[in-house]
Write a protein that holds these residues in place. Structure first.
Motif, short mmCIF file in Angstrom:
data_model
loop_
_atom_site.label_atom_id
_atom_site.label_comp_id
_atom_site.label_asym_id
_atom_site.label_seq_id
_atom_site.Cartn_x
_atom_site.Cartn_y
_atom_site.Cartn_z
N SER A 1 65.70 25.90 90.73
CA SER A 1 66.64 26.23 91.43
C SER A 1 68.02 27.75 90.99
CB SER A 1 68.51 24.90 91.44
OG SER A 1 67.38 24.00 91.06
N CYS A 2 67.88 27.99 92.25
CA CYS A 2 68.87 29.03 92.86
C CYS A 2 69.98 29.37 92.88
CB CYS A 2 68.08 30.27 93.50
SG CYS A 2 68.69 31.90 93.23
N ALA A 3 70.91 29.17 92.65
CA ALA A 3 72.40 29.37 92.30
C ALA A 3 73.22 30.66 93.25
CB ALA A 3 73.80 28.72 92.25
N ALA A 4 73.68 30.82 94.25
CA ALA A 4 74.84 32.19 94.41
C ALA A 4 76.23 32.43 94.40
CB ALA A 4 74.51 32.67 96.03
N SER A 5 76.65 33.09 93.77
CA SER A 5 78.16 33.17 92.98
C SER A 5 79.31 34.19 93.75
CB SER A 5 78.73 32.32 91.99
OG SER A 5 78.15 33.54 91.05
N GLY A 6 80.03 34.46 93.92
CA GLY A 6 80.99 35.40 93.97
C GLY A 6 81.59 35.99 95.21
N SER A 7 81.73 37.41 95.71
CA SER A 7 81.90 37.53 97.43
C SER A 7 80.98 36.36 98.18
CB SER A 7 82.50 38.70 97.44
OG SER A 7 83.32 39.24 98.58
N ILE A 8 81.08 36.02 99.05
CA ILE A 8 80.04 35.79 99.79
C ILE A 8 81.04 34.92 100.59
CG2 ILE A 8 78.73 33.66 100.28
CD1 ILE A 8 77.59 33.72 97.62
N SER B 1 78.95 34.56 104.10
CA SER B 1 77.25 33.50 104.64
C SER B 1 76.06 34.51 103.77
CB SER B 1 77.33 33.53 105.99
OG SER B 1 77.23 34.79 106.31
N ILE B 2 75.36 33.27 104.65
CA ILE B 2 74.22 33.52 103.79
C ILE B 2 73.48 33.64 104.96
CG2 ILE B 2 72.45 32.95 101.64
CD1 ILE B 2 74.10 31.96 100.02
N ASN B 3 72.18 34.98 104.68
CA ASN B 3 70.96 33.87 106.09
C ASN B 3 69.87 32.98 105.03
OD1 ASN B 3 73.30 34.81 107.94
ND2 ASN B 3 72.44 36.94 107.78
N PHE C 1 54.22 22.66 97.95
CA PHE C 1 55.70 22.97 97.33
C PHE C 1 56.61 22.78 98.69
CE2 PHE C 1 54.52 26.92 94.37
CZ PHE C 1 54.04 26.05 92.85
N THR C 2 57.92 22.57 98.23
CA THR C 2 58.84 22.91 98.91
C THR C 2 60.20 23.01 99.36
OG1 THR C 2 58.32 20.17 100.30
CG2 THR C 2 60.38 21.20 101.03
N ILE C 3 60.42 23.74 99.99
CA ILE C 3 61.91 24.42 99.52
C ILE C 3 62.96 24.21 100.91
CG2 ILE C 3 61.31 26.44 101.86
CD1 ILE C 3 62.87 28.29 99.95
N SER C 4 64.19 23.82 100.34
CA SER C 4 65.08 23.62 100.62
C SER C 4 66.40 24.55 100.01
CB SER C 4 65.66 21.84 100.68
OG SER C 4 65.84 21.55 99.36
N ARG C 5 67.53 23.76 100.75
CA ARG C 5 68.94 25.21 100.63
C ARG C 5 70.36 24.07 100.91
NH1 ARG C 5 69.17 29.75 104.57
NH2 ARG C 5 71.57 29.70 104.06
N ASP C 6 70.94 24.03 99.84
CA ASP C 6 72.50 23.20 100.26
C ASP C 6 73.18 24.18 100.58
OD1 ASP C 6 74.65 21.49 99.45
OD2 ASP C 6 73.88 20.59 98.41
N ASN C 7 73.64 24.67 101.78
CA ASN C 7 74.88 25.40 102.19
C ASN C 7 75.97 25.39 101.71
OD1 ASN C 7 72.99 26.60 103.89
ND2 ASN C 7 73.67 25.66 105.54
#
Length: 123
Positions: A21-28, A30-32, A67-73
């Motif tokens: 898992s990889c979670a982004a935080s801070g000033s966001i 949008s994420i492409n 492998f399977t990549i997925s995202r939770d916007n």
């Protein structure tokens, strides 16, 4: 500022599974694209899998079908489900995101990296 925090690496036996898992935080704003890369000592970092904001995925040939990549916007998070792991999958895995910190950021966004998480596949 944007931070990416990874989790889920570890030591497993061949044939087993792991989920990163990889979670982004801070000033966001949008994420492409989001992606996973891996690197072994002495070699260049290589793409493992990537997923666009529209959900289109791309995989490196060695991991296709395993492998399977997925995202939770909503959570600004990307996942990598790794099944049927092999010793040659052993590497440090890094997530990467193309982030727009604000609506004035160019559409392509800026590239951010996680700190890396070690995956070791060994009997």
């Amino acid at each position: 500022q944007v931070q990416l925090v990874e989790s889920g690496g570890g030591l497993v036996q061949p044939g087993e599974s792991l989920r990163l898992s990889c979670a982004a935080s801070g000033s966001i704003f949008s994420i492409n694209a989001m992606g996973w890369y891996r690197q072994v000592p002495g070699k260049q970092r290589q793409l493992v899998a990537e997923i666009t904001s529209a959900g289109i995925t791309n995989y490196a040939e060695p991991v296709k079908g395993r492998f399977t990549i997925s995202r939770d916007n909503a959570k600004n998070t990307v996942y990598l489900q790794m099944n049927s792991l092999k010793p040659e999958d052993t590497a440090a895995y890094y997530c990467n995101m193309k982030v727009r910190p604000s609506n004035t950021t160019p559409y392509g966004g800026y590239s951010y990296w996680g700190q890396g998480t070690q995956v070791t596949v060994s009997s």
